[in-house]
Design an enzyme around this catalytic site. Structure first.
Site, short mmCIF file in Angstrom:
data_model
loop_
_atom_site.label_atom_id
_atom_site.label_comp_id
_atom_site.label_asym_id
_atom_site.label_seq_id
_atom_site.Cartn_x
_atom_site.Cartn_y
_atom_site.Cartn_z
N ASP A 135 0.83 -1.22 0.00
CA ASP A 135 0.00 0.00 0.00
C ASP A 135 0.86 1.26 0.00
O ASP A 135 0.42 2.32 -0.45
CB ASP A 135 -0.90 -0.02 1.24
N LEU B 7 -6.57 6.86 3.17
CA LEU B 7 -6.78 7.88 2.13
C LEU B 7 -5.62 7.97 1.15
O LEU B 7 -5.60 8.85 0.29
CB LEU B 7 -6.99 9.25 2.79
N ARG B 8 -4.65 7.05 1.30
CA ARG B 8 -3.48 7.11 0.42
C ARG B 8 -3.89 6.94 -1.05
O ARG B 8 -3.34 7.58 -1.93
CB ARG B 8 -2.45 6.06 0.83
N GLY B 9 -4.86 6.07 -1.29
CA GLY B 9 -5.34 5.84 -2.66
C GLY B 9 -5.89 7.11 -3.30
O GLY B 9 -5.55 7.44 -4.44
N VAL C 91 -2.97 9.55 -4.12
CA VAL C 91 -2.13 9.11 -5.23
C VAL C 91 -2.84 9.29 -6.58
O VAL C 91 -2.25 9.75 -7.55
CB VAL C 91 -1.66 7.65 -5.04
#
Length: 347
Positions: A204, A285-287, A290
């Site tokens: 991830d 919330l990384r998705g 990115v």
């Protein structure tokens, strides 16, 4: 034979046939290193290492402080070592030179000291000097750090790499002495899924993920074999043949890097991205972050200041497919799942 001529030539990036996903992911990370790097998983002998080494050749040279082991930037404090900052405060004159973007290979057997650097305790205690021996993270600052077979690398080292890549700094502490230096690099990992997967929480942390399959089309396979044979027999002729294409792509990457700060993404599109991430049940919330970054980089690459729906569609699978929760009994490809939800949301 001169030293320049004896340097091993790199296979030209624009000569690589197929593997468009991998090439796009690498280009977007070169335009915006804050995307968070690329994880490339695929079969053996599919050109992963060749492609990754070829991308460094396309990048514009960077301005650094001469003889500085950290490739310090002359004006950006975030990319400067403490020594350079202190010298600037004391109004010392520092020479600058242009260098090629550093491309650092991290060997599987590397120790933590080799990666992070070491502090010479004896010198520190006897002479009162912070004697720091820089490691691979220092060399990779403002460049690319490549880990082949990252799924076989010790998890502890992978954690260190990902933490440095995320924070942009490397801190070494030993016997009460602490040294910190900038470590802003694009982390590129490659691996063969047969040799084991990365832990989901590590996977991830990579901004993008490209899945590479062996080319099945006989015509394409013949073309790839011919190109490689020509390059091995006469690399300089091959480099000359692709020089114009290489220069064009170099110019596009440079222009995209300059345009990127001006690229905007509408609130409505940002809402759609977050809706997709929610429907796919992606943790954290990384998705979302990115996808927003990658869509902006793609728009800049296309020479536009506004992100369009097609920009998001072009990058979203690369950004999200590795973030889905894996069901061992599920036979549906994660990329197919992402595309399905994207089509529903953007209908």
């Amino acid at each position: 034979m001169t030293i320049k001529n004896s340097i091993r030539p790199v296979f030209p990036f624009t000569a690589i046939v197929g593997q468009e996903e991998m090439k796009l992911a690498l280009i977007l990370n070169m335009i915006d290193p804050k995307i968070g790097g690329v994880m490339i998983m695929g079969d053996r002998g599919t050109g992963k290492s060749t492609t990754i080494r070829a991308i460094a050749d396309l990048l514009p040279q960077i301005l650094v402080i001469e003889d500085d082991p950290f490739n310090s930037h002359p004006t950006d404090v975030e990319l400067m070592s403490d020594d350079v900052q202190n010298a600037i405060k004391k109004a010392k004159v520092l020479n600058t030179i242009f260098i090629n973007v550093p491309m650092v290979d991290l060997p599987l057997g590397a120790t933590e000291d080799r990666v992070c650097g070491t502090i010479d305790i004896e010198k520190a205690l006897n002479d009162g000097i912070k004697a720091f021996e820089p490691g691979l993270l220092a060399k990779a600052n403002r460049g690319i750090l490549y880990v082949d077979e990252v799924n076989l690398l010790d998890d502890h080292l992978v954690d260190i790499l990902l933490d440095s890549a995320a924070s942009g700094w490397n801190t070494v502490e030993r016997e009460g002495i602490s040294v910190r230096h900038p470590a802003r690099f694009v982390l590129v990992g490659s691996g063969n899924p047969e040799e084991g997967e990365l832990r989901p929480q590590l996977l991830d942390r990579f901004g993008m993920h490209a899945e590479i399959k062996t080319v099945k089309d006989p015509l394409l396979r013949v073309k790839i074999v011919e190109q490689r044979s020509q390059f091995d027999q006469n690399p300089h002729d091959c480099l000359l043949e692709y020089q114009d294409k290489q220069n064009l792509l170099k110019s596009m990457i440079r222009k995209a890097q300059d345009l990127l700060p001006e690229v905007a993404i509408d609130f409505a599109l940002r809402m759609k991205i977050s809706e997709i991430c929610g429907l796919l049940d992606i943790d954290g919330l990384r998705g979302d972050i990115v996808v927003n970054r990658a869509a902006k980089a793609f728009a800049a690459y296309e020479g536009r200041k506004n992100v369009e729906v097609n920009d998001i569609k072009s990058v979203i699978t690369l950004c999200l497919s590795h973030r889905l929760r894996k069901d061992p009994l599920d036979d549906i490809d994660s990329g197919f799942k992402v595309n399905n939800i994207v089509e529903q949301v953007f209908q």
